[in-house]
Write a protein that holds these residues in place. Structure first.
Motif, short mmCIF file in Angstrom:
data_model
loop_
_atom_site.label_atom_id
_atom_site.label_comp_id
_atom_site.label_asym_id
_atom_site.label_seq_id
_atom_site.Cartn_x
_atom_site.Cartn_y
_atom_site.Cartn_z
N CYS A 43 -0.83 0.23 -1.33
CA CYS A 43 -0.56 -0.83 -2.32
C CYS A 43 0.60 -1.76 -1.68
O CYS A 43 1.46 -2.12 -2.60
CB CYS A 43 0.19 -0.12 -3.66
SG CYS A 43 -1.17 0.94 -4.36
N SER B 286 0.79 -5.60 1.00
CA SER B 286 0.56 -6.97 1.03
C SER B 286 -0.93 -7.22 0.49
O SER B 286 -0.94 -8.00 -0.35
CB SER B 286 1.02 -7.38 2.30
OG SER B 286 0.35 -8.63 2.47
N MET C 2 -3.42 0.16 9.62
CA MET C 2 -4.42 0.49 10.19
C MET C 2 -4.73 1.79 10.76
O MET C 2 -5.81 2.51 10.90
CB MET C 2 -4.58 -0.53 11.47
CG MET C 2 -4.77 -1.92 11.01
SD MET C 2 -5.22 -3.16 12.29
CE MET C 2 -3.76 -3.82 12.82
N HIS D 209 -6.43 4.57 8.66
CA HIS D 209 -8.01 4.49 8.25
C HIS D 209 -8.83 5.68 8.42
O HIS D 209 -9.36 6.01 7.66
CB HIS D 209 -8.52 3.09 8.67
CG HIS D 209 -7.79 1.88 8.12
ND1 HIS D 209 -8.05 0.57 8.40
CD2 HIS D 209 -6.46 1.69 7.59
CE1 HIS D 209 -7.12 -0.47 7.73
NE2 HIS D 209 -6.32 0.59 7.01
N LYS E 263 -10.22 -3.29 8.00
CA LYS E 263 -10.43 -3.13 9.40
C LYS E 263 -9.04 -2.83 9.96
O LYS E 263 -7.92 -2.94 9.69
CB LYS E 263 -10.81 -4.44 9.75
CG LYS E 263 -10.26 -5.76 9.86
CD LYS E 263 -8.77 -5.92 9.24
CE LYS E 263 -8.36 -7.55 9.14
NZ LYS E 263 -7.09 -7.81 9.20
N PHE F 184 3.20 -1.92 11.74
CA PHE F 184 1.89 -1.22 12.32
C PHE F 184 1.18 -2.12 13.06
O PHE F 184 0.46 -1.73 13.88
CB PHE F 184 1.36 -0.41 11.21
CG PHE F 184 0.53 -1.29 10.28
CD1 PHE F 184 -0.59 -1.79 10.53
CD2 PHE F 184 1.09 -1.33 8.94
CE1 PHE F 184 -1.29 -2.65 9.75
CE2 PHE F 184 0.44 -2.46 8.05
CZ PHE F 184 -0.63 -3.00 8.45
#
Ligand code: NAD
Length: 384
Positions: free
Chosen positions: A40, A42, A105, A108, A126, A193
């Motif tokens: 939750c 940007s 990222m 994911h 992505k 990150f």
């Protein structure tokens, strides 16, 4: 040949069949799709309001390891969801159909795997996995579990992409030879990150041009690249100075079929007075050249303004597709929820996302080892 008949008639139709059928998901058409969001930060500020414009979507869960962020977004956007601080609690705490992965990222691949194992469909920012092989395994796992996974970006759904693809397919540009794409700014400041291993400017920025150029020109066969780190350290909000461990500057060459070569440059060191806002951007960020014509996309491919088409020795270039026709870059998850509800296949294809992931990995290998890297993946093409 239209897209549907292409899928039925080519060898790659086999690849599409490897995916679960959308028929299985909604018992009846136009079912409301229950969405849970993990991450939750940007970008959730763009996703949540867009999802709320759809009558086919209900956001039922919000999750962030910093729980206050989930609580804050629930309140700010009057979501009315249940909030969680871990994926385990999310997966057991609320019934839902589609998970949106909007975290750092690096998380994911692992988060998407957990969701698929729990029988959830996934829309992932992505990259959809952290290595190409992990991505392939996720698609296979999804097939076994009877669910689907898709990955951002949604550039192939813009009307400008459609126009460019159809113009190429019509032969108006003649024999294609070369193409260029570029995207850069001075880099995010709100999270570290982006600069840590498996972050970098290719999965964050170059990914858009890779999706656009392969979407327009077809799958790439091989990659050569040079990447570098220009700024060794970065100042991050509320964190201070961090070391940059992944490329912040990249040039990538792609070899497509029929001798076509495309080039992408992306980075976190590109001065741009428009910053992250693409609204007034006039750059020709995508350029396609054939021997009978050329095309320039004005603005960025994720927020395109128009396409300039030049096919005449005597007439000035023409400007096409100046309307967005409702397209917004953050629409991917809403489109996927709509597809799950209506059972109509979206233009966004997971094999395309995997191809882009393989390109990123190949570009890193090429730069490190100074070699040309062959690619093995492909996707159903043309896309539009
Ligand atoms: N910010 C943008 O404008 C933008 C635009 C397009 C795409 N994206 C993509 O969206 C993703 C997120 O970017 P962002 O800018 O929103 O980052 P961000 O740092 O603002 O937000 C990420 C959030 O994920 C949370 N998180 C991290 N690990 C988690 C976990 N294991 N479980 C639950 N929550 C976890 C963090 O606490 C944080 O709140 C990235 O893949 C990025 O490339 C961002």
């Amino acid at each position: 040949m239209n897209r549907a008949s292409f899928l039925q008639n080519t060898a790659l139709a086999g690849a599409a069949v490897l995916l679960s059928s959308l028929e299985g998901f909604a018992k009846e058409n136009n079912k409301i799709i229950r969405v849970a969001i993990i991450g939750c930060g940007s970008v959730s500020n763009r996703y949540i309001p867009h999802l709320q414009t759809s009558s086919l979507v209900k956001i039922v869960g919000l999750c962030d390891i910093i729980h206050e962020r989930a609580l804050e977004q629930n309140k700010q956007y009057k979501v009315g969801a249940i909030t969680f601080a871990s994926i385990e609690d999310l997966l057991t705490g609320v019934e839902f159909d589609l998970m949106l992965t909007l975290t750092d990222m690096q998380m994911h691949g692992a988060l998407n795997r957990k969701a698929i194992l729990a029988g959830k469909n996934v829309w992932s920012e992505k990259p959809l996995a952290n290595t190409y092989q992990e991505g392939v395994a996720l698609v296979e796992l999804a097939k076994q579990k009877g669910v689907r996974i898709w990955g951002a970006p949604a550039v192939v759904t813009s009307p400008q992409f459609e126009f460019m693809s159809q113009t190429i397919q019509s032969g108006k540009l003649g024999k294609l030879a070369s193409a260029h794409g570029q995207y850069g700014h001075t880099g995010p400041t709100w999270s570290s990150f982006f600069y840590e291993p498996l972050g970098g400017s290719m999965p964050d920025l170059g990914v858009y041009n890779m999706a656009t150029l392969t979407g327009l020109l077809g799958p790439a066969k091989s990659v050569m690249a040079m990447t570098s780190i220009v700024n060794k350290q970065r100042e991050i909000d509320h964190k201070g100075r961090v070391e940059v461990k992944e490329e912040d500057n990249a040039h990538i060459l792609l070899e497509h079929e029929n001798g076509i070569i495309s080039h992408i440059m992306c980075g976190f060191n590109y001065f741009d007075p428009f910053g992250h806002e693409a609204k007034n951007q006039t750059l020709h960020s995508i350029q396609i050249f054939g021997d009978k014509g050329n095309m320039r996309l004005i603005g960025y491919d994720w927020e395109p303004k128009s396409v300039v088409l030049d096919t005449s020795w005597t007439h000035p270039p023409e400007t096409h597709v100046t309307e967005d026709k409702g397209y917004q870059w953050q629409e991917g998850a809403t489109r996927i929820a709509t597809s799950l509800s209506t059972k109509i296949e979206p233009k966004i294809h997971v094999l395309h996302s995997l191809h882009v992931l393989e390109i990123i990995e190949a570009a890193r290998k090429s730069s490190k080892e100074g070699v040309k890297v062959q690619l093995s993946s492909a996707f159903p093409w043309p896309m539009v």
